[in-house]
Enzyme design. Sequence first.
Site, mmCIF file in Angstrom:
data_model
loop_
_atom_site.group_PDB
_atom_site.id
_atom_site.type_symbol
_atom_site.label_atom_id
_atom_site.label_comp_id
_atom_site.label_asym_id
_atom_site.label_seq_id
_atom_site.Cartn_x
_atom_site.Cartn_y
_atom_site.Cartn_z
ATOM 1 N N HIS A 232 -8.023 1.558 1.996
ATOM 2 C CA HIS A 232 -7.789 1.061 3.436
ATOM 3 C C HIS A 232 -8.344 2.136 4.222
ATOM 4 O O HIS A 232 -8.008 2.552 5.054
ATOM 5 C CB HIS A 232 -6.208 1.070 3.619
ATOM 6 C CG HIS A 232 -6.102 0.078 5.113
ATOM 7 N ND1 HIS A 232 -4.775 -0.590 5.195
ATOM 8 C CD2 HIS A 232 -6.683 -0.127 5.915
ATOM 9 C CE1 HIS A 232 -4.759 -1.305 6.265
ATOM 10 N NE2 HIS A 232 -6.164 -1.027 6.814
ATOM 11 N N GLU B 51 0.784 -1.217 -0.013
ATOM 12 C CA GLU B 51 -0.128 0.004 0.066
ATOM 13 C C GLU B 51 0.786 1.330 -0.161
ATOM 14 O O GLU B 51 1.943 1.242 0.568
ATOM 15 C CB GLU B 51 -0.781 0.123 1.236
ATOM 16 C CG GLU B 51 -1.840 -1.086 1.255
ATOM 17 C CD GLU B 51 -2.728 -1.132 2.521
ATOM 18 O OE1 GLU B 51 -2.650 -0.188 3.208
ATOM 19 O OE2 GLU B 51 -3.688 -2.093 2.691
HETATM 20 P P1 NAI Z 1 -10.057 -10.268 15.791
HETATM 21 O O1 NAI Z 1 -8.683 -10.760 16.575
HETATM 22 O O2 NAI Z 1 -11.197 -9.796 16.866
HETATM 23 O O3 NAI Z 1 -10.790 -11.308 15.013
HETATM 24 C C1 NAI Z 1 -10.076 -12.306 14.023
HETATM 25 C C2 NAI Z 1 -10.784 -13.569 13.979
HETATM 26 O O4 NAI Z 1 -10.126 -14.408 13.153
HETATM 27 C C3 NAI Z 1 -10.439 -14.436 15.363
HETATM 28 O O5 NAI Z 1 -11.824 -14.911 16.034
HETATM 29 C C4 NAI Z 1 -9.568 -15.732 15.064
HETATM 30 O O6 NAI Z 1 -9.770 -16.595 15.967
HETATM 31 C C5 NAI Z 1 -9.826 -15.611 13.652
HETATM 32 N N1 NAI Z 1 -8.911 -16.367 12.859
HETATM 33 C C6 NAI Z 1 -7.664 -16.230 12.915
HETATM 34 N N2 NAI Z 1 -6.819 -17.116 11.896
HETATM 35 C C7 NAI Z 1 -8.000 -17.675 11.264
HETATM 36 C C8 NAI Z 1 -8.193 -18.533 10.164
HETATM 37 N N3 NAI Z 1 -6.789 -19.219 9.618
HETATM 38 N N4 NAI Z 1 -9.307 -18.985 9.758
HETATM 39 C C9 NAI Z 1 -10.347 -18.399 10.319
HETATM 40 N N5 NAI Z 1 -10.428 -17.634 11.329
HETATM 41 C C10 NAI Z 1 -9.101 -17.248 11.730
HETATM 42 O O7 NAI Z 1 -9.870 -9.124 14.785
HETATM 43 P P2 NAI Z 1 -10.960 -8.211 14.241
HETATM 44 O O8 NAI Z 1 -10.569 -6.885 15.026
HETATM 45 O O9 NAI Z 1 -12.247 -8.696 13.854
HETATM 46 O O10 NAI Z 1 -9.975 -7.805 12.792
HETATM 47 C C11 NAI Z 1 -10.216 -8.425 11.830
HETATM 48 C C12 NAI Z 1 -9.233 -8.249 10.795
HETATM 49 O O11 NAI Z 1 -9.687 -6.700 10.120
HETATM 50 C C13 NAI Z 1 -7.633 -7.982 11.089
HETATM 51 O O12 NAI Z 1 -6.893 -8.472 9.866
HETATM 52 C C14 NAI Z 1 -7.580 -6.483 11.028
HETATM 53 O O13 NAI Z 1 -6.188 -6.171 10.796
HETATM 54 C C15 NAI Z 1 -8.425 -6.024 10.015
HETATM 55 N N6 NAI Z 1 -8.851 -4.590 10.024
HETATM 56 C C16 NAI Z 1 -8.844 -3.711 9.080
HETATM 57 C C17 NAI Z 1 -9.315 -2.712 8.956
HETATM 58 C C18 NAI Z 1 -9.493 -1.768 7.731
HETATM 59 O O14 NAI Z 1 -9.272 -0.492 7.626
HETATM 60 N N7 NAI Z 1 -9.751 -2.163 6.569
HETATM 61 C C19 NAI Z 1 -9.486 -1.772 10.258
HETATM 62 C C20 NAI Z 1 -9.533 -2.562 11.210
HETATM 63 C C21 NAI Z 1 -9.202 -3.950 11.446
#
Ligand code: NAI
Length: 409
Positions: free
Chosen positions: A292, A269
Amino acid sequence: MATKYSFPKDKIKIYLLEKIHPAAAETFEQAGYSVSCIPKAIQGKELTDIIEDAHILGVRSRTRITSDDLANSRRLLSIGCFTVGTDQVDLPAAAKVGAPVFNAPHSSTRSVAELSLANLLSLARQMPERSAKMHQGVWEKSADGSHEVRGKTLGIIGYGHIGQQVGLLAEAVGLNVYFYDILKKLPLGRASAAEDLQSLLKMSDFISLHVPGGEETRNLIGASELALMKKGSYLINLSRGNVVDLEAAREALLSGHLMGAGFDVYPSEPAGNSDGFENILCGVPNVILTPHIGGSTEEAQKNIGREVAESLIAYLDNGSTEGAVNFPRVHLPSFPNSHRILYVHHNVPGALNDINQIIAELDVNIDSQYLSTYGDIGYLIMDLNKSVSDEVRERISVLPKAIKTRILF
Ligand code: NAI
């Protein structure tokens, strides 16, 4: 009775850089602190001068703090990253100078979830293409390839904070929600866990990705996973750029196997708004590309401002490191009439013994004591029944294992 702090609040120097949302300064002010705001990112001598003077430093993503920058941080008590991530700070170096780092990992959860739903609804109605054509002066009214989402199936991969919110929002517009997570998760609303990733991919009309980044999720969706997805289905990735193999996604889109896709994150990015953007998905029809912005709403920025400020205030006021990303996490309720000492030290055997020996010699009682360690760092919170603060601090802070000693009240 108001707590009497050993170090008056008006002597605490708090610097907030990079136009952190005013909610942060308001939160500090309501807690009795005053704040200096610098509206830009800084570096070099300007940054080291501020770090030398600051008790608390708040940054967003464009101020990078290295171990060199921290070398003269004599007073620095803590760093607040007013962001979701903490990549901008050398975390071990901050811990080494006794500064816990706080962030706001979940303040933008709802914003990201709403953008996922916006992608889903827009893709189902071919909004990217229809809108692009109108801008070129082409009126193309047709129902072909446009769908209602009611009664369709959404598959959520990664049912954490964001995934769960996406599920709830999607149910509200009539989608059937299934999810796959590597951990066992309690389904919210009417959502159900899929048996495995493969069956989720096969049954879903829409797939929305909400897993963390990193090696374990790199190319989680590649050519073979895309092949399992229904013909005419849609893919949405608002998680991390490396989670989808973009070459494979491009092929699936161009062949018509995927009907559309939405991406907010990319393997590489641009560093800033003045740099251009190049990606193999540019120009592919019915693909939404956003820069993003999943968490980029005023509401999320406000939540982040408040949440990080509250963590920093809790650390200043009672030593709580709940939520710190580089530090032992300790939270101890304070007792009336107790005198609290915070001791950050090198995590080597004998640290507690050294302290207890000093306390024993002073004939005071320990009301409570909690020690926790994280890597090379040990953190002790201790409440004493008598104010022997200054003497104790002097003796503790010259211990060879000491990094930072603070008397709170
Ligand atoms: P979180 O940690 O609450 O949830 C992530 C979930 O993914 C967890 O339940 C975990 O067990 C599961 N997980 C991990 N590896 C996995 C796999 N291989 N297969 C299936 N499930 C798996 O995280 P949150 O806060 O929900 O964030 C999720 C994503 O969103 C992160 O990558 C974060 O960086 C991204 N994000 C993107 C933003 C954007 O601006 N586009 C802003 C905030 C977060």
